[in-house]
Design a protein around this motif. Sequence first.
Motif, PDB file in Angstrom:
ATOM      1  N   SER A   1       0.849  -1.188   0.000  1.00 29.51           N
ATOM      2  CA  SER A   1       0.000   0.000   0.000  1.00 29.51           C
ATOM      3  C   SER A   1       0.886   1.240   0.000  1.00 29.51           C
ATOM      4  O   SER A   1       2.022   1.209   0.458  1.00 29.51           O
ATOM      5  CB  SER A   1      -0.909   0.019   1.235  1.00 29.51           C
ATOM      6  OG  SER A   1      -0.166   0.310   2.396  1.00 29.51           O
TER       7      SER A   1
ATOM      8  N   SER B   1     -19.962   5.611  -0.286  1.00 29.34           N
ATOM      9  CA  SER B   1     -19.017   4.626  -0.815  1.00 29.34           C
ATOM     10  C   SER B   1     -17.802   4.491   0.105  1.00 29.34           C
ATOM     11  O   SER B   1     -17.332   3.379   0.392  1.00 29.34           O
ATOM     12  CB  SER B   1     -18.573   5.029  -2.219  1.00 29.34           C
ATOM     13  OG  SER B   1     -17.592   4.145  -2.709  1.00 29.34           O
ATOM     14  N   ILE B   2     -17.298   5.617   0.587  1.00 30.97           N
ATOM     15  CA  ILE B   2     -16.144   5.602   1.490  1.00 30.97           C
ATOM     16  C   ILE B   2     -16.501   4.881   2.780  1.00 30.97           C
ATOM     17  O   ILE B   2     -15.767   4.025   3.269  1.00 30.97           O
ATOM     18  CB  ILE B   2     -15.670   7.040   1.775  1.00 30.97           C
ATOM     19  CG1 ILE B   2     -15.075   7.661   0.502  1.00 30.97           C
ATOM     20  CG2 ILE B   2     -14.649   7.066   2.917  1.00 30.97           C
ATOM     21  CD1 ILE B   2     -14.877   9.153   0.587  1.00 30.97           C
TER      22      ILE B   2
ATOM     23  N   ASP C   1     -18.970   2.737   3.284  1.00 33.31           N
ATOM     24  CA  ASP C   1     -19.220   1.316   3.013  1.00 33.31           C
ATOM     25  C   ASP C   1     -17.921   0.530   2.940  1.00 33.31           C
ATOM     26  O   ASP C   1     -17.820  -0.590   3.456  1.00 33.31           O
ATOM     27  CB  ASP C   1     -19.988   1.155   1.700  1.00 33.31           C
ATOM     28  CG  ASP C   1     -21.471   1.466   1.850  1.00 33.31           C
ATOM     29  OD1 ASP C   1     -21.920   1.692   2.994  1.00 33.31           O
ATOM     30  OD2 ASP C   1     -22.181   1.492   0.823  1.00 33.31           O
ATOM     31  N   SER C   2     -16.934   1.117   2.271  1.00 36.47           N
ATOM     32  CA  SER C   2     -15.663   0.405   2.128  1.00 36.47           C
ATOM     33  C   SER C   2     -14.956   0.226   3.464  1.00 36.47           C
ATOM     34  O   SER C   2     -14.092  -0.633   3.612  1.00 36.47           O
ATOM     35  CB  SER C   2     -14.757   1.156   1.152  1.00 36.47           C
ATOM     36  OG  SER C   2     -14.356   2.399   1.700  1.00 36.47           O
ATOM     37  N   MET C   3     -15.323   1.048   4.447  1.00 37.65           N
ATOM     38  CA  MET C   3     -14.757   0.930   5.788  1.00 37.65           C
ATOM     39  C   MET C   3     -15.599   0.024   6.693  1.00 37.65           C
ATOM     40  O   MET C   3     -15.243  -0.215   7.838  1.00 37.65           O
ATOM     41  CB  MET C   3     -14.655   2.317   6.438  1.00 37.65           C
ATOM     42  CG  MET C   3     -13.768   3.293   5.692  1.00 37.65           C
ATOM     43  SD  MET C   3     -13.941   4.994   6.302  1.00 37.65           S
ATOM     44  CE  MET C   3     -13.259   4.839   7.941  1.00 37.65           C
ATOM     45  N   GLY C   4     -16.747  -0.434   6.157  1.00 39.87           N
ATOM     46  CA  GLY C   4     -17.639  -1.239   6.973  1.00 39.87           C
ATOM     47  C   GLY C   4     -18.428  -0.416   7.970  1.00 39.87           C
ATOM     48  O   GLY C   4     -18.848  -0.919   9.017  1.00 39.87           O
TER      49      GLY C   4
ATOM     50  N   GLN D   1     -11.359  12.742   2.618  1.00 40.79           N
ATOM     51  CA  GLN D   1     -11.333  11.783   1.519  1.00 40.79           C
ATOM     52  C   GLN D   1     -12.361  12.165   0.452  1.00 40.79           C
ATOM     53  O   GLN D   1     -12.095  12.053  -0.750  1.00 40.79           O
ATOM     54  CB  GLN D   1     -11.616  10.369   2.058  1.00 40.79           C
ATOM     55  CG  GLN D   1     -11.497   9.266   1.031  1.00 40.79           C
ATOM     56  CD  GLN D   1     -10.070   9.047   0.556  1.00 40.79           C
ATOM     57  OE1 GLN D   1      -9.128   9.531   1.168  1.00 40.79           O
ATOM     58  NE2 GLN D   1      -9.923   8.351  -0.549  1.00 40.79           N
TER      59      GLN D   1
ATOM     60  N   THR E   1      -8.668  -1.333   9.986  1.00 43.31           N
ATOM     61  CA  THR E   1      -8.918  -2.094   8.754  1.00 43.31           C
ATOM     62  C   THR E   1      -9.045  -1.203   7.528  1.00 43.31           C
ATOM     63  O   THR E   1      -9.056  -1.702   6.414  1.00 43.31           O
ATOM     64  CB  THR E   1     -10.199  -2.929   8.895  1.00 43.31           C
ATOM     65  OG1 THR E   1     -11.300  -2.059   9.198  1.00 43.31           O
ATOM     66  CG2 THR E   1     -10.060  -3.962   9.993  1.00 43.31           C
ATOM     67  N   ALA E   2      -9.135   0.095   7.730  1.00 47.27           N
ATOM     68  CA  ALA E   2      -9.365   0.999   6.595  1.00 47.27           C
ATOM     69  C   ALA E   2      -8.175   1.896   6.316  1.00 47.27           C
ATOM     70  O   ALA E   2      -8.333   2.951   5.720  1.00 47.27           O
ATOM     71  CB  ALA E   2     -10.605   1.844   6.863  1.00 47.27           C
TER      72      ALA E   2
ATOM     73  N   HIS F   1      -5.938   1.640   4.193  1.00 45.45           N
ATOM     74  CA  HIS F   1      -5.707   1.812   2.754  1.00 45.45           C
ATOM     75  C   HIS F   1      -6.469   3.002   2.186  1.00 45.45           C
ATOM     76  O   HIS F   1      -6.068   3.590   1.187  1.00 45.45           O
ATOM     77  CB  HIS F   1      -6.111   0.543   2.008  1.00 45.45           C
ATOM     78  CG  HIS F   1      -7.580   0.231   2.109  1.00 45.45           C
ATOM     79  ND1 HIS F   1      -8.148  -0.312   3.263  1.00 45.45           N
ATOM     80  CD2 HIS F   1      -8.590   0.389   1.220  1.00 45.45           C
ATOM     81  CE1 HIS F   1      -9.455  -0.479   3.056  1.00 45.45           C
ATOM     82  NE2 HIS F   1      -9.751  -0.062   1.839  1.00 45.45           N
ATOM     83  N   LEU F   2      -7.589   3.360   2.820  1.00 51.69           N
ATOM     84  CA  LEU F   2      -8.377   4.471   2.305  1.00 51.69           C
ATOM     85  C   LEU F   2      -7.676   5.800   2.474  1.00 51.69           C
ATOM     86  O   LEU F   2      -7.918   6.746   1.726  1.00 51.69           O
ATOM     87  CB  LEU F   2      -9.731   4.526   3.029  1.00 51.69           C
ATOM     88  CG  LEU F   2     -10.707   3.408   2.675  1.00 51.69           C
ATOM     89  CD1 LEU F   2     -11.940   3.527   3.531  1.00 51.69           C
ATOM     90  CD2 LEU F   2     -11.062   3.447   1.209  1.00 51.69           C
TER      91      LEU F   2
END
Length: 960
Positions: free
Chosen positions: A469, A811-812, A814-817, A855, A954-955, A957-958
Amino acid sequence: MKIASYNINGINGRLENLLRWLKEAAPDVVCLQELKCEDKNFPVSKINQAGYHAVWRGEKSWNGVAILSKNEIKELRRDLPGGDDEFTHSRYLEAFTSGVVIGCIYLPNGNPYPGPKFEYKKRWFSRLQEHAKALLATGLPVILAGDYNVMPTELDTYKPEKYRENALFQKEIRDDFAMLVDQGWTDAIRMLYPGKRIYTFWDYLRKAYDRDAGLRLDHFLLTADLAEKLTDAKVDKAVRGWKGSSDHAPVWIELSEKPARNKTSRSKRIGGKKIPVLTREIQNLLKQADETEMPIGIKPMKATLVDEPFDQPGWLYEVKWDGYRAIAYVEKSGAKLFSRNNLEFGQFTTITAALEALKLDAVFDGEIVALKEDGSADFGALQNWKNTQRAELIYYVFDILWFKGYSLLSITLNDRRKILEAVMPREHPEIRVSKAYHTSGLDFFEAAKKMKLEGIIAKRADSFYSSDSRSREWLKIKAKRRQEVVIGGYTRNEGTEKYFSALTLGVYGPKGNLHYIGKVGTGFNQQSQKELMAVFENLTTTICPFETEPDVDEPSQFRPRRMGAKPTWLKPDLVCEIEFAELTSDGKLRQASFKGLREDKSPNEVVFEYEKDTASITQEVSLQHQLAEQPHKPSAGSTRNRKGKKLKDKGLLLTGSSDTQDKIVDGHPLKFTHLSKLYWPEEQVSKRDMFNYYDQVAPLMLPYLLDRPMSLNRFPGGIHSASFYQKNVKETAPSWARTMPHTNEKGEEKSYLLGKDRATLLWMASLGCIEMNPWFSRASSPDYPDYCVIDLDPDKNTFEQVIQAAQVTRSILDSMGVPSFPKTSGSTGIHIYIPLGAKYTYEQSQLFANLIVRQVNRELPKFTTLEPTISRRGGKMYLDFLQNRPGATIAGVYSLRPKPGATVSMPLLWDEVKPGLKMRDFTIFNAVDRLSETGDLFSGVLGKGIDMAEVLSTAQHLFS
């Protein structure tokens, strides 16, 4: 090479002696101290006539230092970093010459001891120690030479008992000198003469020189690579006896061109050592890691390119090496090196052999570098090493990812480096730990520029290793602009005798097309061109690889005439690295220079690397770490997840035409007045209509008001009348109402109204509160909000852009849960709620929202902004995260708004947030019917709440 140090003690008065000695001894480099002349009086012309270049820093009567060199000399700095207001007698001058960094030192003796001058001396030594660390970190060969006015041991004085009380011989200053040496420096004279008395200064007593009543005050400290080349050291004592000479004599060391000690035997000695005994601290660190088999296929963590250096706590700094990034897998049975794309480096056999000889079980991350004779990196030599094997190879290790059955990816960089330094040999001819220091990033970068390094790397000391990453916790700041590019062909100009005139270059765009960005025509010699042509032979094609065929002979302001260049196209299989001055406005390289092929890079990975804003990146990283470090409050039992319930049909509360009505609500008498008054005149919506609306939606609305302090926004005359806020209801609230006492900034006792039941809701409405504004937190936990809110506040934006921003936010998340719940604001924007479960503070909530909106802004920079001041937004949509603070309110869910159309702040399904959605889709006229069908879509807002630490972990990478 012969390097000397000479305390001249007045250069103009002893100039003839100096010139005589320069002629007889012929040193290559000389450090002079105690010039005792101003800059303008330094005898530079006489020095030049003697064959020496010079840099100097003078002083009228006390001190001054200079560096002379037979070769060209470049001044790097005129003092140590930091400062001291008390005394200025010490001097430090740093220069680069003959491939070596030279630091010329003069430090007064510090007498009388004890006293302020001695304390100053100690402070100066601390500054020297810090700067010496930074110098070691560069990896360059460095000599710190001069008059330290320190006697490190009893061997350094003719009569130790005489100097017991002298500042030169005090334990504190001797300890400081020892700490400096222990950083990794070699005391040249003491290494060559470990048990011999070597003097460089002689006591002022009568006939002291004749009796050799001397002291060693002049020292040479060398980096390990120079210590390898140390062959001799002497004091030219005879010069001390020349007429009118200084009380010091010149002292010099001799360095060979190549290491003087046997590298092979030394490698065997280091490689054959046993695996180190780990301290209890290191063992405890390993216990924090996960037990795993040795991993395979790790791809390196990458750094984000930023535009400028910075100073912030919590970061450490390293040299950006100009080489090949390599992951090393080391076992007792062997070692292998792999590129960033998991291609094996089979050619660097000296490095793999050295790694194998360590007899370790470990996985390292580092950089393979080829060094020139002067110790600087040579990327071209590295590229051709397989064929020539002329350069000295070094593997600079800066991270350890696995050790003896433990994965270290999830422990901090600080702790990984402790383990790395514990298991690696301190000195090794081929394997070196790349130094990392907590120092000034600004000073470190300036030093890197002056020393012509590629740049520096800044790393968060508490960062974890995120394989494959591009992290914002590792930042690179380049002193030279470098870029990897794809070779798409070459050109030959008319009449040239070269193999080619230039290479045509490109980078891939977001759609996978190769964009032409210009040519590179320098950085080659005839041999390298011949070698490249041999590689090109099997790649020639008639098809132009670029998205649009470029005019390779196009004139420019820098080359106004055509050169008759003809292209030969190549399959885009080769990557090279270039250095360049700038990218022009039309996207073309200027002043590009070829540095070498990059066999460790895949062409399809090559995109143009733009510099990001340093301040923005570092602030964001700081926010992330603040959130991760703050403890959270246990979840409150009152925030259990509620199932959405629907409205039940019931009759209206207020009917008929009477302008005043009395009702019993929840057992409490309420008077409703001026019922016919039009609160929304254009829509013919009356005050009676407003009361009936709130009575009907109360079953869904009350859970979001219960136990929450309310900010009363009163419009007694309707939406076009003057309005005012009321927070204190101490004298006006009915006795049955619940309130929360508070003391304002003046010390006055006030009371907030608390949401409670239908009667409280309707009493607020009777005051002219068209909209309801509850706190984000409850009175039972006022510092812990139940939810975090992101407010999309448009300015000159279309509502379609608001919808687009909302979907990007979703979307941001959601990608983070992270669950999220949208609602219309009822005015112009959209509110997005994130459940927190009353586990986090307002500060944590605001920091989390800040990360999200940053972001969003990165993805939608053209029409969104983080600027809170309206006049500075430039008409862009404000991504408001600052609402997440104590006492702040926004229109609550199901609230009417004092806006034309009698709009409602309505919860939405995310599928409804799409083009075509309008704010006036939800009004007082249709809201109750909608809610009878949908029920409460917002119940998840009061649910369990996210685990913020887990989400951030866990996020990562964002935010990379």
